[in-house]
Scaffold this motif. Sequence first.
Motif, PDB file in Angstrom:
ATOM      1  N   ALA A  95       0.820  -1.207   0.000  1.00  0.00           N
ATOM      2  CA  ALA A  95       0.000   0.000   0.000  1.00  0.00           C
ATOM      3  C   ALA A  95       0.855   1.259   0.000  1.00  0.00           C
ATOM      4  O   ALA A  95       0.557   2.223  -0.720  1.00  0.00           O
ATOM      5  N   MET A  96       1.933   1.275   0.778  1.00  0.00           N
ATOM      6  CA  MET A  96       2.780   2.451   0.838  1.00  0.00           C
ATOM      7  C   MET A  96       3.449   2.735  -0.501  1.00  0.00           C
ATOM      8  O   MET A  96       3.797   3.889  -0.792  1.00  0.00           O
ATOM      9  N   ALA A  97       3.594   1.712  -1.329  1.00  0.00           N
ATOM     10  CA  ALA A  97       4.131   1.927  -2.671  1.00  0.00           C
ATOM     11  C   ALA A  97       3.218   2.824  -3.498  1.00  0.00           C
ATOM     12  O   ALA A  97       3.654   3.439  -4.477  1.00  0.00           O
ATOM     13  N   GLN A  98       1.942   2.931  -3.110  1.00  0.00           N
ATOM     14  CA  GLN A  98       0.977   3.738  -3.860  1.00  0.00           C
ATOM     15  C   GLN A  98       0.913   5.181  -3.361  1.00  0.00           C
ATOM     16  O   GLN A  98       0.250   6.015  -3.994  1.00  0.00           O
ATOM     17  N   GLY A  99       1.579   5.467  -2.258  1.00  0.00           N
ATOM     18  CA  GLY A  99       1.587   6.835  -1.755  1.00  0.00           C
ATOM     19  C   GLY A  99       1.553   6.868  -0.244  1.00  0.00           C
ATOM     20  O   GLY A  99       1.204   5.876   0.409  1.00  0.00           O
ATOM     21  N   PRO A 100       1.866   8.023   0.351  1.00  0.00           N
ATOM     22  CA  PRO A 100       1.971   8.109   1.810  1.00  0.00           C
ATOM     23  C   PRO A 100       0.656   8.304   2.547  1.00  0.00           C
ATOM     24  O   PRO A 100       0.584   8.057   3.755  1.00  0.00           O
ATOM     25  N   THR A 101      -0.397   8.767   1.864  1.00  0.00           N
ATOM     26  CA  THR A 101      -1.695   8.990   2.508  1.00  0.00           C
ATOM     27  C   THR A 101      -2.805   8.486   1.592  1.00  0.00           C
ATOM     28  O   THR A 101      -2.602   8.311   0.388  1.00  0.00           O
ATOM     29  N   ARG A 102      -3.981   8.276   2.163  1.00  0.00           N
ATOM     30  CA  ARG A 102      -5.114   7.857   1.323  1.00  0.00           C
ATOM     31  C   ARG A 102      -5.414   8.898   0.252  1.00  0.00           C
ATOM     32  O   ARG A 102      -5.673   8.554  -0.895  1.00  0.00           O
ATOM     33  N   ARG A 103      -5.404  10.154   0.644  1.00  0.00           N
ATOM     34  CA  ARG A 103      -5.745  11.197  -0.321  1.00  0.00           C
ATOM     35  C   ARG A 103      -4.732  11.223  -1.467  1.00  0.00           C
ATOM     36  O   ARG A 103      -5.121  11.276  -2.640  1.00  0.00           O
ATOM     37  N   ALA A 104      -3.451  11.178  -1.144  1.00  0.00           N
ATOM     38  CA  ALA A 104      -2.425  11.204  -2.190  1.00  0.00           C
ATOM     39  C   ALA A 104      -2.517   9.976  -3.085  1.00  0.00           C
ATOM     40  O   ALA A 104      -2.319  10.065  -4.306  1.00  0.00           O
ATOM     41  N   ARG A 105      -2.827   8.820  -2.513  1.00  0.00           N
ATOM     42  CA  ARG A 105      -2.964   7.607  -3.321  1.00  0.00           C
ATOM     43  C   ARG A 105      -4.099   7.761  -4.321  1.00  0.00           C
ATOM     44  O   ARG A 105      -3.972   7.380  -5.487  1.00  0.00           O
ATOM     45  N   GLY A 106      -5.216   8.308  -3.864  1.00  0.00           N
ATOM     46  CA  GLY A 106      -6.352   8.490  -4.761  1.00  0.00           C
ATOM     47  C   GLY A 106      -6.069   9.508  -5.844  1.00  0.00           C
ATOM     48  O   GLY A 106      -6.409   9.308  -7.016  1.00  0.00           O
ATOM     49  N   GLU A 107      -5.451  10.613  -5.476  1.00  0.00           N
ATOM     50  CA  GLU A 107      -5.130  11.648  -6.462  1.00  0.00           C
ATOM     51  C   GLU A 107      -4.170  11.121  -7.517  1.00  0.00           C
ATOM     52  O   GLU A 107      -4.339  11.380  -8.719  1.00  0.00           O
ATOM     53  N   ALA A 108      -3.164  10.359  -7.082  1.00  0.00           N
ATOM     54  CA  ALA A 108      -2.200   9.803  -8.030  1.00  0.00           C
ATOM     55  C   ALA A 108      -2.860   8.765  -8.934  1.00  0.00           C
ATOM     56  O   ALA A 108      -2.587   8.715 -10.148  1.00  0.00           O
ATOM     57  N   PHE A 109      -3.746   7.954  -8.375  1.00  0.00           N
ATOM     58  CA  PHE A 109      -4.419   6.927  -9.170  1.00  0.00           C
ATOM     59  C   PHE A 109      -5.279   7.566 -10.257  1.00  0.00           C
ATOM     60  O   PHE A 109      -5.241   7.153 -11.422  1.00  0.00           O
ATOM     61  N   VAL A 110      -6.048   8.580  -9.898  1.00  0.00           N
ATOM     62  CA  VAL A 110      -6.886   9.270 -10.886  1.00  0.00           C
ATOM     63  C   VAL A 110      -6.020   9.902 -11.971  1.00  0.00           C
ATOM     64  O   VAL A 110      -6.348   9.835 -13.167  1.00  0.00           O
ATOM     65  N   LYS A 111      -4.909  10.511 -11.569  1.00  0.00           N
ATOM     66  CA  LYS A 111      -3.997  11.119 -12.533  1.00  0.00           C
ATOM     67  C   LYS A 111      -3.458  10.072 -13.500  1.00  0.00           C
ATOM     68  O   LYS A 111      -3.390  10.295 -14.722  1.00  0.00           O
ATOM     69  N   PHE A 112      -3.101   8.895 -12.983  1.00  0.00           N
ATOM     70  CA  PHE A 112      -2.553   7.836 -13.839  1.00  0.00           C
ATOM     71  C   PHE A 112      -3.603   7.326 -14.817  1.00  0.00           C
ATOM     72  O   PHE A 112      -3.339   7.170 -16.010  1.00  0.00           O
ATOM     73  N   VAL A 113      -4.807   7.045 -14.322  1.00  0.00           N
ATOM     74  CA  VAL A 113      -5.872   6.531 -15.184  1.00  0.00           C
ATOM     75  C   VAL A 113      -6.204   7.543 -16.281  1.00  0.00           C
ATOM     76  O   VAL A 113      -6.441   7.166 -17.436  1.00  0.00           O
ATOM     77  N   THR A 114      -6.178   8.809 -15.933  1.00  0.00           N
ATOM     78  CA  THR A 114      -6.487   9.854 -16.910  1.00  0.00           C
ATOM     79  C   THR A 114      -5.385   9.992 -17.958  1.00  0.00           C
ATOM     80  O   THR A 114      -5.649   9.970 -19.166  1.00  0.00           O
ATOM     81  N   ASP A 115      -4.150  10.113 -17.496  1.00  0.00           N
ATOM     82  CA  ASP A 115      -3.043  10.439 -18.403  1.00  0.00           C
ATOM     83  C   ASP A 115      -2.491   9.226 -19.142  1.00  0.00           C
ATOM     84  O   ASP A 115      -2.024   9.356 -20.282  1.00  0.00           O
ATOM     85  N   HIS A 116      -2.533   8.056 -18.531  1.00  0.00           N
ATOM     86  CA  HIS A 116      -1.869   6.896 -19.118  1.00  0.00           C
ATOM     87  C   HIS A 116      -2.838   5.866 -19.706  1.00  0.00           C
ATOM     88  O   HIS A 116      -2.435   5.068 -20.552  1.00  0.00           O
TER      89      HIS A 116
END
Length: 367
Positions: free
Chosen positions: A312-333
């Motif tokens: 889980a920590m590989a996905q980010g340091p907080t729940r909010r950051a993990r979600g923001e990064a995931f949405v960014k990845f799905v959108t851009d990649h």
Amino acid sequence: MKAAFVLTVGLLLATGSSSSTPPQPSGAAAACTTATSACTEFVTLGTGPARSLIYRTHSLDTRNDRIHRALIMVHGTNRNADHYFATATAAAFLAGALDDAIVISPRIASSQGGCHDTLAANAVSWSCGGDSWRSGGTSASSKDLTSFDFMDAILKKLANKKMFPNLSAVVIAGHSAGGQFVNRYEMANRVHDTLGVAVSYVVANPSSYAWPDATRALPADDAAPANAVLGWKEEKPHVNFSFGPYDPSQCASARGANYDKWPYGLKDRTGGYTAGMSDDQLKKQLAGRPATYLLSQVDTLPLGGFDSSCEAMAQGPTRRARGEAFVKFVTDHLGGKPAVMIVPECGHNDRCVYTTEEVLPVIFPKQ
């Protein structure tokens, strides 16, 4: 102020106040809004006798011409469907949706491992660990069933035009562990395009996601731990993320090597609902299906069952950051178009999230 308002709503629903129940058309049953056995029924799975419990405002086995929309609310790690049913019915009250919506909260219970739920006769015991109920894992008691089959069965009942001839939209929502369920069900389910009813997905504050490839957000900019912890200062989604290879040696334990295995990534899907599905199929469905990600403004601390494992920590340091990064990845990649909303002033609390005014049109879309 918000807590007091929600408590008032709960009291109105529990007491059956006329203000919480709109006038009913002749012959129509009033919504059942108490988180008690009176508002439950079993859904038979497969050919039976296996079954699982749901809380619901109206029976799934009685014709109801009034229903135009449905909300299915998935509980968190404590498998407290009664609590989530109360949250969802309070939201329906606030949205003015009790007259034309059906609210359902499935109880995905387990007596396996660290879970000690009491189960009725023939009730399925879902997987409690590993590829668990959160990710479509195989039942501990019925090896031909997975937890995603349970959701499939609910959707098929709702799509039955003999029972709900006017139903046109279903929202599947979840918070925390329920958000994990919805994220993985969105990308995996095989019924989305077969129902004849529009289905959308609302993922709120999960501790982890099924990441689409082996890269992860690099620990810089908005994914840097110090910045992520202070992310609550901003009410707009953070978008300054970059992605690259993850170094498993960053984790002190050997589990770091598992960071990309299901359900944290797509590798080693050897059992459960997703076995046999290709990575490309999962990615295509993730990118192509309508989803909204609800991230609490102040869900930036390791509270409320926060997953601090290496995976889980590989996905980010907080729940909010993990979600923001995931949405960014799905959108851009992946070319997806997920919506994201920062829910103001909320922490890791389902009732705060789902009774917020801005969220109500997401879970009860206008017809």
